[in-house]
Design an enzyme around this catalytic site. Structure first.
Site, PDB file in Angstrom:
ATOM      1  N   CYS A  80      33.804  35.985  34.383  1.00  0.00           N
ATOM      2  CA  CYS A  80      34.333  35.315  35.883  1.00  0.00           C
ATOM      3  C   CYS A  80      33.762  36.266  37.067  1.00  0.00           C
ATOM      4  O   CYS A  80      32.491  36.441  37.098  1.00  0.00           O
ATOM      5  CB  CYS A  80      35.712  35.118  35.658  1.00  0.00           C
ATOM      6  SG  CYS A  80      36.383  33.846  36.773  1.00  0.00           S
ATOM      7  N   TYR A  81      34.721  36.933  37.366  1.00  0.00           N
ATOM      8  CA  TYR A  81      34.390  38.041  38.463  1.00  0.00           C
ATOM      9  C   TYR A  81      33.467  38.685  37.988  1.00  0.00           C
ATOM     10  O   TYR A  81      32.425  39.366  38.635  1.00  0.00           O
ATOM     11  CB  TYR A  81      35.709  38.675  39.066  1.00  0.00           C
ATOM     12  CG  TYR A  81      35.292  39.675  40.097  1.00  0.00           C
ATOM     13  CD1 TYR A  81      35.479  39.435  41.279  1.00  0.00           C
ATOM     14  CD2 TYR A  81      35.010  40.742  39.663  1.00  0.00           C
ATOM     15  CE1 TYR A  81      35.136  40.204  42.436  1.00  0.00           C
ATOM     16  CE2 TYR A  81      34.752  41.793  40.747  1.00  0.00           C
ATOM     17  CZ  TYR A  81      34.895  41.582  42.017  1.00  0.00           C
ATOM     18  OH  TYR A  81      34.760  42.500  42.902  1.00  0.00           O
ATOM     19  N   HIS A 100      36.670  31.824  30.882  1.00  0.00           N
ATOM     20  CA  HIS A 100      37.615  32.901  30.169  1.00  0.00           C
ATOM     21  C   HIS A 100      37.562  33.010  28.687  1.00  0.00           C
ATOM     22  O   HIS A 100      38.451  31.917  28.291  1.00  0.00           O
ATOM     23  CB  HIS A 100      39.104  32.925  30.536  1.00  0.00           C
ATOM     24  CG  HIS A 100      39.062  33.525  32.099  1.00  0.00           C
ATOM     25  ND1 HIS A 100      39.184  34.512  32.511  1.00  0.00           N
ATOM     26  CD2 HIS A 100      38.984  32.750  33.290  1.00  0.00           C
ATOM     27  CE1 HIS A 100      39.166  34.976  33.811  1.00  0.00           C
ATOM     28  NE2 HIS A 100      39.212  33.488  34.315  1.00  0.00           N
ATOM     29  N   LYS A 158      53.272  45.261  21.133  1.00  0.00           N
ATOM     30  CA  LYS A 158      54.474  45.070  20.402  1.00  0.00           C
ATOM     31  C   LYS A 158      54.349  44.704  18.987  1.00  0.00           C
ATOM     32  O   LYS A 158      55.033  45.353  17.987  1.00  0.00           O
ATOM     33  CB  LYS A 158      55.421  44.431  21.137  1.00  0.00           C
ATOM     34  CG  LYS A 158      57.025  44.334  20.612  1.00  0.00           C
ATOM     35  CD  LYS A 158      57.856  45.283  21.449  1.00  0.00           C
ATOM     36  CE  LYS A 158      59.312  45.416  20.691  1.00  0.00           C
ATOM     37  NZ  LYS A 158      59.815  46.459  21.414  1.00  0.00           N
ATOM     38  N   ASP A 176      60.782  50.479  18.890  1.00  0.00           N
ATOM     39  CA  ASP A 176      59.838  51.454  19.323  1.00  0.00           C
ATOM     40  C   ASP A 176      60.194  52.743  19.099  1.00  0.00           C
ATOM     41  O   ASP A 176      59.525  53.624  18.474  1.00  0.00           O
ATOM     42  CB  ASP A 176      59.526  51.193  20.868  1.00  0.00           C
ATOM     43  CG  ASP A 176      59.086  49.643  21.344  1.00  0.00           C
ATOM     44  OD1 ASP A 176      58.796  49.050  20.401  1.00  0.00           O
ATOM     45  OD2 ASP A 176      59.488  49.466  22.401  1.00  0.00           O
ATOM     46  N   GLU A 223      39.104  34.937  26.816  1.00  0.00           N
ATOM     47  CA  GLU A 223      40.383  35.643  26.236  1.00  0.00           C
ATOM     48  C   GLU A 223      41.358  34.697  26.061  1.00  0.00           C
ATOM     49  O   GLU A 223      42.587  35.163  25.564  1.00  0.00           O
ATOM     50  CB  GLU A 223      40.400  36.730  26.848  1.00  0.00           C
ATOM     51  CG  GLU A 223      40.955  36.659  28.448  1.00  0.00           C
ATOM     52  CD  GLU A 223      39.768  36.181  29.385  1.00  0.00           C
ATOM     53  OE1 GLU A 223      38.860  35.965  28.957  1.00  0.00           O
ATOM     54  OE2 GLU A 223      39.941  36.611  30.618  1.00  0.00           O
ATOM     55  N   GLY A 258      39.033  38.688  37.891  1.00  0.00           N
ATOM     56  CA  GLY A 258      39.636  39.344  38.949  1.00  0.00           C
ATOM     57  C   GLY A 258      40.090  38.397  40.085  1.00  0.00           C
ATOM     58  O   GLY A 258      39.271  37.386  40.254  1.00  0.00           O
TER      59      GLY A 258
END
Ligand code: XMP
Length: 522
Positions: A77-78, A169, A378, A228, A171, A50
């Site tokens: 991290c945060y 990170h 998506k 969609d 991710e 964050g």
């Protein structure tokens, strides 16, 4: 399920993505989530990064009950600083050690073994750092399980409890082994099962829809010919057959032959109960004299609801039963957008199908919302479409905005101007497909700039409209870069458009990235 608590990092949704990629189901909720209000028990909890400092006033703090839950916790991290700060307020130093970019992390060995979090990973790995604060003390009961040159406590773990913290990170793609690390946490440490697959999702979702709607309930849904709404409609059809009624509202600003095409695919190929409403005159009449982009969008959104409500009443009169449900193809990024932890953000554009419509239909008509795609990204929707046997050409289609060509005709919209944009777009997209570039491009279209330019055609002076071509490469439609067509390709497109679209004498290619440009013109 692994719960991801969002502390406001721009990367949080990627944690969810990475986990789903390894078939572990994961959900993201804001950091303000109370454990007592959660209806399910997670197998593990990840605290995201964050933009705050744990000392800042208003900085997010996790409900302490999550730490008593007895499931593994990973702070990123945060999230790491939050764990450390919670145990002892002096564990974190603010702002003194900014670190952005790559770092080499070395996993610590304990009697010949690295920690479970790093199992199977290379011992020295590249990781992505992006932080202002860092740990200055090891919280009590923890030990270091990995370090970098600048961070003595780049990765820490509690010696007896399954509580982990990492400064980098995992991710982001800049941490090449990050996916494996998250897998180690989710599967190896939390014991989450890797059973999240699309076919399982379809079965569960069909059952859920049937239970929700009951044996006689009717559902109404707007379709657009886009991925969609087509996928959502096909799923509803599979769940409740003809009690799902699809409506295509022709607002006079659809692409060339779109209404017929949608009728062909949805009604004839997919067997969906579809009504096409030609409301083009109403829309075009209302757009007359309106130059302001936001007012154009608001009018189209409002008119759309009027027409849709009228259709709901008609269906009720005909069937003698109430329409209680309204289908909306909301995707997970929209959900994330609305639940992420963030300060007040500015409205850039009023999107047609995100805000407003559902609220008005629910309040005004008492319709309840069904959103079968709200957990999906998506590309997962595309995969779902494939499994529901929807043609690849449709599943891979570029997005098309709700207000349609109205926001691709700059300024006032008239039938003639829409016609020019429509023809030019048809030529451009056709040539992109022929050149085999369609799937490589995120989105492409032709727009009309009605501020005219002088040209010479057939030895005569002309004073005519300008077509703007736009094509972008993008991952998430949040940022984009212009697609690098060859000069030759663009010249060919320009020649054809000027020759074939009456009222156009020039063609320009938009070289603007997003930001500062947006993908649409208005
Ligand atoms: P912008 O122009 O904001 O577009 O960079 C980002 C993506 O959103 C699409 N878009 C819309 N989609 N209703 C939609 O369904 C809308 O009102 C709308 N406005 C923009 C745009 O086509 C792009 O894919």
């Amino acid at each position: 399920t692994i719960l991801v608590l969002d502390n406001g990092s721009q990367y949080t949704h990627l944690i969810t993505r990475r986990l789903r990629e390894i078939n572990v189901y994961s959900e993201m909720l804001p950091c303000t989530q109370k454990l007592s209000e959660l209806t399910w028990k997670p197998k593990g909890v990840i605290l995201s990064g964050g933009p705050y400092s744990v000392y800042e006033e208003g900085a997010p703090h996790i409900d302490p009950a999550f730490f008593e839950l007895g499931v593994p916790i990973l702070g990123i991290c945060y999230g790491l600083q939050e764990i450390a700060h919670r145990l002892h307020a002096d564990n974190v130093v603010a702002g003194t050690a900014r670190e952005y970019g790559h770092a080499d992390l070395k996993a610590t060995r304990f009697g010949g073994h690295v920690d479970k979090l790093f199992e199977g990973l290379e011992e020295s790995m590249t990781v992505w750092m992006s932080h202002g604060d860092k740990l200055c003390n090891l919280p009590e009961g923890f030990h270091t399980i990995g370090e970098t040159k600048n961070s003595e406590y780049a990765a820490i773990a509690h010696k007896t409890e399954p509580v982990y913290g990492i400064q980098f990170h995992p991710e982001v793609t800049h941490t090449p082994q990050g996916g494996q690390l998250l897998k180690n946490f989710a599967v190896g440490i939390c014991g989450a099962q890797q059973t999240w697959t699309m076919s399982e999702f379809i079965g569960k979702e069909i059952t859920r829809i049937r239970n929700l709607v009951g044996p006689t309930g009717q559902v109404l849904g707007a379709v657009s010919g886009g991925v969609d709404s087509t996928v959502a409609a096909t799923l509803l059809k599979a769940a409740i057959g003809d009690r799902f009624k699809a409506v295509l509202i022709d607002n006079g600003c659809l692409r060339l032959n779109e209404a017929e095409k949608v009728q062909e695919t949805l009604s004839r190929v997919l067997g969906i109960n579809l009504t096409v409403i030609d409301a083009s005159e109403q829309f075009l009449a209302g757009l007359k004299g309106e130059h302001d982009p936001e007012k154009k969008r608001k009018f189209i959104g409002g008119k759309f609801i009027d027409v849709f409500e009228e259709e709901a009443r008609k269906i009720e009169a005909e069937s003698g039963g109430k329409v209680e449900w309204f289908l909306q193809g909301t995707l997970y990024p929209d959900v994330i957008e609305s639940i992420s932890f963030k300060g007040p953000s500015q409205t850039i554009k009023t999107h047609h199908n995100v805000g407003g419509i559902a609220e008005r239909l629910m309040a005004g008509h008492g319709l309840k919302l069904i959103e079968p795609l709200r957990e999906l990204f998506k590309d997962e929707v595309r995969e779902l479409g494939r499994q529901l046997n929807i043609a690849e050409e449709l599943v891979g289609r570029h997005p098309f905005p709700g207000p349609g060509l109205a926001i691709r005709v700059l300024g006032e919209v008239t039938k003639e101007k829409v016609e020019m944009a429509r023809k030019a777009d048809h030529i451009f997209i056709g040539m992109i497909r022929e050149a085999g570039l369609y799937d490589d491009i995120g989105q492409a279209y032709a727009a009309l700039d009605p501020s005219r330019a002088v040209g010479v055609m057939g030895d005569k002076r002309v004073y005519a409209n300008i077509i703007l071509l736009r094509a972008i490469s993008t991952k998430d439609f949040m940022t984009a870069t212009p697609y690098p067509f060859s000069y030759e390709f663009l010249s060919k497109v320009a020649t054809r458009i000027v020759n074939e679209v009456e009222g156009v004498c020039r063609v320009a290619y938009d070289f603007t990235s997003k930001p500062p440009g947006t993908i649409e013109m208005e």
